[in-house]
Design a protein around this motif. Structure first.
Motif, PDB file in Angstrom:
ATOM      1  N   THR A   1       1.013   5.977  -5.749  1.00 52.34           N
ATOM      2  CA  THR A   1       0.896   4.665  -6.378  1.00 52.34           C
ATOM      3  C   THR A   1       0.886   3.608  -5.289  1.00 52.34           C
ATOM      4  OG1 THR A   1       2.053   5.423  -8.364  1.00 52.34           O
ATOM      5  CG2 THR A   1       1.945   3.050  -8.004  1.00 52.34           C
ATOM      6  N   GLY A   2      -0.105   2.726  -5.346  1.00 55.78           N
ATOM      7  CA  GLY A   2      -0.272   1.722  -4.311  1.00 55.78           C
ATOM      8  C   GLY A   2      -1.517   1.944  -3.489  1.00 55.78           C
ATOM      9  N   GLY A   3      -2.169   3.088  -3.666  1.00 51.63           N
ATOM     10  CA  GLY A   3      -3.426   3.352  -2.998  1.00 51.63           C
ATOM     11  C   GLY A   3      -3.272   3.895  -1.586  1.00 51.63           C
TER      12      GLY A   3
ATOM     13  N   ILE B   1       0.839  -1.200   0.000  1.00 47.94           N
ATOM     14  CA  ILE B   1       0.000   0.000   0.000  1.00 47.94           C
ATOM     15  C   ILE B   1       0.872   1.247   0.000  1.00 47.94           C
ATOM     16  CG2 ILE B   1      -1.791   1.259   1.274  1.00 47.94           C
ATOM     17  CD1 ILE B   1      -2.562  -1.466   2.513  1.00 47.94           C
TER      18      ILE B   1
ATOM     19  N   SER C   1      -7.782   2.072 -10.607  1.00 48.85           N
ATOM     20  CA  SER C   1      -7.767   0.991  -9.630  1.00 48.85           C
ATOM     21  C   SER C   1      -7.997  -0.361 -10.285  1.00 48.85           C
ATOM     22  CB  SER C   1      -8.853   1.234  -8.573  1.00 48.85           C
ATOM     23  OG  SER C   1      -9.041   0.099  -7.776  1.00 48.85           O
TER      24      SER C   1
ATOM     25  N   SER D   1      -3.700   2.274  -8.121  1.00 50.19           N
ATOM     26  CA  SER D   1      -3.512   1.001  -7.443  1.00 50.19           C
ATOM     27  C   SER D   1      -3.875  -0.098  -8.427  1.00 50.19           C
ATOM     28  CB  SER D   1      -4.382   0.913  -6.193  1.00 50.19           C
ATOM     29  OG  SER D   1      -4.173  -0.312  -5.523  1.00 50.19           O
ATOM     30  N   LYS D   2      -2.868  -0.739  -9.001  1.00 52.14           N
ATOM     31  CA  LYS D   2      -3.111  -1.671 -10.101  1.00 52.14           C
ATOM     32  C   LYS D   2      -3.802  -2.947  -9.656  1.00 52.14           C
ATOM     33  CE  LYS D   2       0.723   0.064 -12.895  1.00 52.14           C
ATOM     34  NZ  LYS D   2       1.996  -0.255 -13.571  1.00 52.14           N
TER      35      LYS D   2
ATOM     36  N   GLY E   1      -8.247   1.884  -4.807  1.00 53.07           N
ATOM     37  CA  GLY E   1      -7.585   3.177  -4.827  1.00 53.07           C
ATOM     38  C   GLY E   1      -7.539   3.810  -3.449  1.00 53.07           C
TER      39      GLY E   1
END
Length: 199
Positions: A37-39, A12, A85, A60-61, A65
């Motif tokens: 990036t990462g939420g 995260i 997201s 956030s892949k 999000g």
């Protein structure tokens, strides 16, 4: 307050957990104008409010999000810009008192649900959404029995059902509380029905 870029390839991007309990201070305030990036994950296990205001992009892949949850909170206020997201764009679970407010000022793109809110508090749910592009559901809201109202104002919701065995919907709204339900906005390429899913 974050004015820089947060970029993580695993885990995260910004994770905050408050465990003050019923007697301790418990508000969580996040203000960021840098990209993340990462939420974002905000968990409040104390008496207090969650206040998130993000003006940079959130990506956030694989996960959500923005996630916000509490157990004895006094309200949630979530404001975002662009979200990309791999699951939910915004996921909020409120228990306690006070309103849940979600405002998205830019496009929310998600692989599952754009905005998902569960409100088990004594307050209202208020959602003001810009463009939502999602594979499954644009906005999914459940107000439980103690809640006092549901207001949704959505601009454009575009859904494309590419989840095998699941149906898509523009808005799913279940208001089990004592207040009114009000839904307004201009929608395109949408499937919208209260209480049920639609195809």
């Amino acid at each position: 307050t974050n004015a820089s870029i947060i970029n993580t390839t695993t885990g995260i991007g910004l994770n905050i957990v408050q465990n003050g309990g019923a007697s301790g201070p418990g508000s969580i305030t996040i203000a960021s104008n840098g990209s993340i990036t990462g939420g974002i994950n905000a968990v409040n296990n104390s008496v207090g409010k969650i206040d998130i205001n993000v003006t940079g992009d959130v990506v956030s892949k694989s996960g959500a999000g923005i996630v916000a949850s509490d157990t004895i909170g006094t309200g949630m206020d979530i404001k975002t810009n662009k979200i990309i997201s791999g699951s939910w764009g915004v996921l909020a679970d409120h228990n306690g008192t006070g309103d849940v407010t979600v405002i998205t000022r830019d496009t929310v793109s998600s692989a599952d649900t754009g905005i998902k809110v569960t409100n088990s508090s004594t307050g209202k749910t208020i959602i003001t959404a810009g463009d939502i592009v999602t594979s499954l559901v644009g906005i999914d809201v459940t107000n439980n029995f103690s809640s006092t109202g549901l207001v949704i104002d959505a601009t454009n919701i575009s859904t494309s059902n590419n989840k095998i065995g699941r149906t898509s919907a523009g808005i799913l709204a279940a208001n089990n509380g004592i207040g009114d339900t009000k839904i307004t906005g201009n929608w395109i390429n949408r499937c919208t029905r209260l209480w049920d899913k639609c195809t």
